[in-house]
Design a protein around this motif. Structure first.
Motif, PDB file in Angstrom:
ATOM      1  N   SER A 304     -67.055  -7.253  -8.181  1.00  0.00           N
ATOM      2  CA  SER A 304     -67.559  -6.865  -9.496  1.00  0.00           C
ATOM      3  C   SER A 304     -67.092  -5.473  -9.912  1.00  0.00           C
ATOM      4  N   TYR A 305     -66.734  -4.594  -8.931  1.00  0.00           N
ATOM      5  CA  TYR A 305     -66.322  -3.249  -9.327  1.00  0.00           C
ATOM      6  C   TYR A 305     -64.893  -3.244  -9.863  1.00  0.00           C
ATOM      7  N   GLU A 306     -64.607  -2.204 -10.682  1.00  0.00           N
ATOM      8  CA  GLU A 306     -63.295  -2.084 -11.296  1.00  0.00           C
ATOM      9  C   GLU A 306     -62.236  -1.813 -10.223  1.00  0.00           C
ATOM     10  N   HIS A 307     -61.121  -2.502 -10.317  1.00  0.00           N
ATOM     11  CA  HIS A 307     -60.059  -2.295  -9.338  1.00  0.00           C
ATOM     12  C   HIS A 307     -58.745  -2.848  -9.853  1.00  0.00           C
ATOM     13  N   ARG A 308     -57.651  -2.438  -9.212  1.00  0.00           N
ATOM     14  CA  ARG A 308     -56.359  -3.091  -9.391  1.00  0.00           C
ATOM     15  C   ARG A 308     -55.992  -3.707  -8.050  1.00  0.00           C
ATOM     16  N   HIS A 309     -55.868  -5.021  -8.058  1.00  0.00           N
ATOM     17  CA  HIS A 309     -55.521  -5.779  -6.859  1.00  0.00           C
ATOM     18  C   HIS A 309     -54.011  -5.690  -6.671  1.00  0.00           C
ATOM     19  N   ALA A 310     -53.548  -5.429  -5.464  1.00  0.00           N
ATOM     20  CA  ALA A 310     -52.091  -5.328  -5.230  1.00  0.00           C
ATOM     21  C   ALA A 310     -51.462  -6.697  -4.950  1.00  0.00           C
ATOM     22  N   TRP A 311     -52.302  -7.706  -4.764  1.00  0.00           N
ATOM     23  CA  TRP A 311     -51.845  -9.077  -4.523  1.00  0.00           C
ATOM     24  C   TRP A 311     -50.691  -9.152  -3.519  1.00  0.00           C
ATOM     25  N   HIS A 312     -50.918  -8.568  -2.341  1.00  0.00           N
ATOM     26  CA  HIS A 312     -49.959  -8.732  -1.249  1.00  0.00           C
ATOM     27  C   HIS A 312     -49.938 -10.186  -0.777  1.00  0.00           C
ATOM     28  N   LEU A 313     -51.122 -10.804  -0.765  1.00  0.00           N
ATOM     29  CA  LEU A 313     -51.223 -12.201  -0.320  1.00  0.00           C
ATOM     30  C   LEU A 313     -52.051 -13.007  -1.316  1.00  0.00           C
ATOM     31  N   PHE A 314     -51.730 -14.294  -1.442  1.00  0.00           N
ATOM     32  CA  PHE A 314     -52.650 -15.224  -2.090  1.00  0.00           C
ATOM     33  C   PHE A 314     -53.002 -16.252  -1.013  1.00  0.00           C
ATOM     34  N   ALA A 315     -54.220 -16.144  -0.508  1.00  0.00           N
ATOM     35  CA  ALA A 315     -54.571 -16.873   0.716  1.00  0.00           C
ATOM     36  C   ALA A 315     -55.859 -17.681   0.530  1.00  0.00           C
ATOM     37  N   PRO A 316     -55.746 -18.883  -0.029  1.00  0.00           N
ATOM     38  CA  PRO A 316     -56.939 -19.737  -0.140  1.00  0.00           C
ATOM     39  C   PRO A 316     -57.325 -20.352   1.202  1.00  0.00           C
ATOM     40  N   LEU A 317     -58.470 -21.007   1.222  1.00  0.00           N
ATOM     41  CA  LEU A 317     -58.922 -21.748   2.400  1.00  0.00           C
ATOM     42  C   LEU A 317     -58.692 -23.236   2.160  1.00  0.00           C
ATOM     43  N   ILE A 318     -58.302 -23.937   3.226  1.00  0.00           N
ATOM     44  CA  ILE A 318     -58.174 -25.395   3.173  1.00  0.00           C
ATOM     45  C   ILE A 318     -59.545 -26.007   3.497  1.00  0.00           C
ATOM     46  N   ASN A 319     -59.978 -26.946   2.671  1.00  0.00           N
ATOM     47  CA  ASN A 319     -61.207 -27.690   2.962  1.00  0.00           C
ATOM     48  C   ASN A 319     -60.798 -29.024   3.580  1.00  0.00           C
ATOM     49  N   PRO A 320     -60.829 -29.114   4.916  1.00  0.00           N
ATOM     50  CA  PRO A 320     -60.209 -30.264   5.594  1.00  0.00           C
ATOM     51  C   PRO A 320     -60.750 -31.622   5.144  1.00  0.00           C
ATOM     52  N   ASP A 321     -62.050 -31.731   4.873  1.00  0.00           N
ATOM     53  CA  ASP A 321     -62.605 -33.041   4.500  1.00  0.00           C
ATOM     54  C   ASP A 321     -61.960 -33.558   3.227  1.00  0.00           C
ATOM     55  N   ALA A 322     -61.873 -32.696   2.214  1.00  0.00           N
ATOM     56  CA  ALA A 322     -61.281 -33.098   0.944  1.00  0.00           C
ATOM     57  C   ALA A 322     -59.760 -33.198   1.034  1.00  0.00           C
ATOM     58  N   ALA A 323     -59.176 -32.332   1.868  1.00  0.00           N
ATOM     59  CA  ALA A 323     -57.708 -32.249   1.926  1.00  0.00           C
ATOM     60  C   ALA A 323     -57.094 -33.375   2.757  1.00  0.00           C
ATOM     61  N   GLY A 324     -57.891 -33.984   3.628  1.00  0.00           N
ATOM     62  CA  GLY A 324     -57.375 -35.025   4.512  1.00  0.00           C
ATOM     63  C   GLY A 324     -56.492 -34.450   5.615  1.00  0.00           C
ATOM     64  N   THR A 325     -56.478 -33.141   5.742  1.00  0.00           N
ATOM     65  CA  THR A 325     -55.714 -32.483   6.808  1.00  0.00           C
ATOM     66  C   THR A 325     -56.351 -31.129   7.061  1.00  0.00           C
ATOM     67  N   ASP A 326     -56.169 -30.619   8.272  1.00  0.00           N
ATOM     68  CA  ASP A 326     -56.671 -29.263   8.509  1.00  0.00           C
ATOM     69  C   ASP A 326     -55.574 -28.265   8.157  1.00  0.00           C
ATOM     70  N   ARG A 327     -55.876 -26.987   8.328  1.00  0.00           N
ATOM     71  CA  ARG A 327     -54.923 -25.948   7.942  1.00  0.00           C
ATOM     72  C   ARG A 327     -53.598 -26.077   8.690  1.00  0.00           C
TER      73      ARG A 327
END
Ligand SMILES: *Cc1c(COP(=O)(O)O)cnc(C)c1O
Length: 403
Positions: A304-327
């Motif tokens: 919620s605080y003001e910031h500038r993200h440097a976006w070194h990584l875009f790293a989502p999480l895999i949801n294995p049940d929905a994805a049908g595969t693990d990470r």
């Protein structure tokens, strides 16, 4: 057998179709012709180690970061180690850090003789959960070592307030965070001490390399000595007008200096950094747009605080049940389709050394462990095109069997 055999040609066609596309790495440095020319000019100049280009790069870094000093060194790992050594940790002294980081963060504490004390992370930002910090402080605590994960600044006001209350140092692992800003202030321009990385996967690169910024004059002096054998030329200069080849050893130092060959790259990378971050931000916005509401993924959360993200990584999480595969299955499937991904990070506390030496075990830091099991870094670099990104997204849809 019949079914399998009849499926083989289709499978082969499919494989060869997808594998004709060139391999798309998860990260790739952007090196301009001017940078290459500068490296060549450096090589031809006859001065290739620490020298005038390093000095110029340090001045540029100081200006860009609005930092009182910028001390280049051979890597962020070296920078972290030197900052920890500079704390003069005594046996049993503790440094509090995050359970979701690269091994170098913890290793630096241990190599300097300290004990790493871990705090779990927020499930959606992967940054340390600052509200757990106070409970981790003991009479042996000397410093807090937060990581700005993926270039998202941690809540520094909260951490500094706590550090003031308990008389602790705050050393920021800013390996992901060059160009990031916290409440309008650039990381490196305020606070105690910060360590940046110029590894090729990071937002700007000098091949290998790092930099320490600090507002503390004693820390500045220690790092200056530690990065080059402990040699104090100033001390000698005070006593003698004789040749500059004389020096004194103020303390046993390392050989962690920065080369002009590296600086030649840095001199051209730094002016391009804001453009790199803007491009990363554009690509990240597209990922958020196109992957919104995919049940197979949990996308990184916001603060919620003001910031500038440097976006070194875009790293989502895999949801294995929905994805049908693990990470791991997902990463292998992407690789099969010629797309690179990254794993940032495996929970360090579950590595044999840390488990055995400090008694960490699974269950200690559930959020970090869940991230460690499910996180994947998707391709993200400045020269990645929209078409490259669409290929990543279409390939993911294919792996997840979305229609
Ligand atoms: C990359 C990284 C480091 C180490 O940086 P080097 O310059 O490769 O030594 C340290 N901490 C974090 C969080 C990193 O991502």
């Amino acid at each position: 057998m019949k079914t399998v055999a009849s499926e083989i040609p289709t499978l082969q066609t499919k494989m060869s179709e997808t594998s004709t596309a060139a391999f798309l790495p998860f990260s790739k440095p952007t090196i301009s012709p001017a940078a290459i020319a500068e490296v060549v000019a450096c090589l031809e100049s006859g001065w290739i180690t620490t020298g005038p280009r390093t000095k110029q790069f340090e001045t540029m870094l100081r200006d860009y970061l609005h930092a009182p000093c910028a001390l280049t060194c051979s890597s962020a790992t070296a920078g972290l180690l030197m900052t920890m050594i500079a704390l003069d940790l005594q046996p049993g002294d503790e440094v509090i850090t995050t359970a979701m980081t690269f091994a170098a963060t913890l290793n630096s504490i241990v190599l300097a003789g300290g004990k790493p004390v871990l705090v779990d992370v927020e499930p959606h930002t992967y940054n340390l959960e600052v509200k757990h910090l106070e409970a981790a402080i003991t009479p042996r605590t000397r410093a807090i070592l937060p990581v700005h994960f993926a270039g998202l600044p941690v809540d520094l006001d909260f951490i500094h307030a706590l550090a003031r209350k308990y008389g602790l140092r705050v050393i920021e692992d800013a390996a992901h965070a060059i160009g990031a800003e916290y409440k309008g202030r650039r990381i490196g321009s305020f606070g105690d001490t910060q360590v940046f990385s110029f590894h090729p996967n990071k937002n700007m690169t000098t091949g290998e390399g790092g930099c320490v910024t600090t507002t503390d004059r004693a820390m500045e002096k220690r790092i200056t000595l530690l990065r080059f054998h402990g040699i104090d030329r100033e001390a000698w200069a005070r006593f003698s007008k004789a040749g500059s080849s004389h020096y004194e050893i103020a303390l046993p130092g390392y050989k962690f200096n920065f080369m002009d060959i590296q600086a030649a790259l840095g001199i051209h990378q730094l002016p391009a950094l804001d453009g790199f971050i803007d491009r990363r931000t554009t690509l990240v916005r597209r990922y958020y747009e196109k992957l919104a509401d995919w049940p197979e993924l949990t996308l990184p959360g916001k603060v919620s605080y003001e910031h500038r993200h440097a976006w070194h990584l875009f790293a989502p999480l895999i949801n294995p049940d929905a994805a049908g595969t693990d990470r791991d299955g997902f990463m292998a499937a992407m690789k099969e389709r010629n797309i690179g991904t990254g794993l940032h990070y495996q929970a360090v506390h579950l590595s044999p050394y840390y488990r055995d030496q400090f008694g960490f075990q699974r269950g200690d830091f559930p959020n970090a462990e869940a991230i460690s099991d499910r996180v994947v870094s998707l391709p993200l670099f400045p020269t990645m095109t929209e078409a490259d990104q669409d290929r990543v997204i279409e390939t993911m849809a294919d792996i997840f069997k979305r229609d």
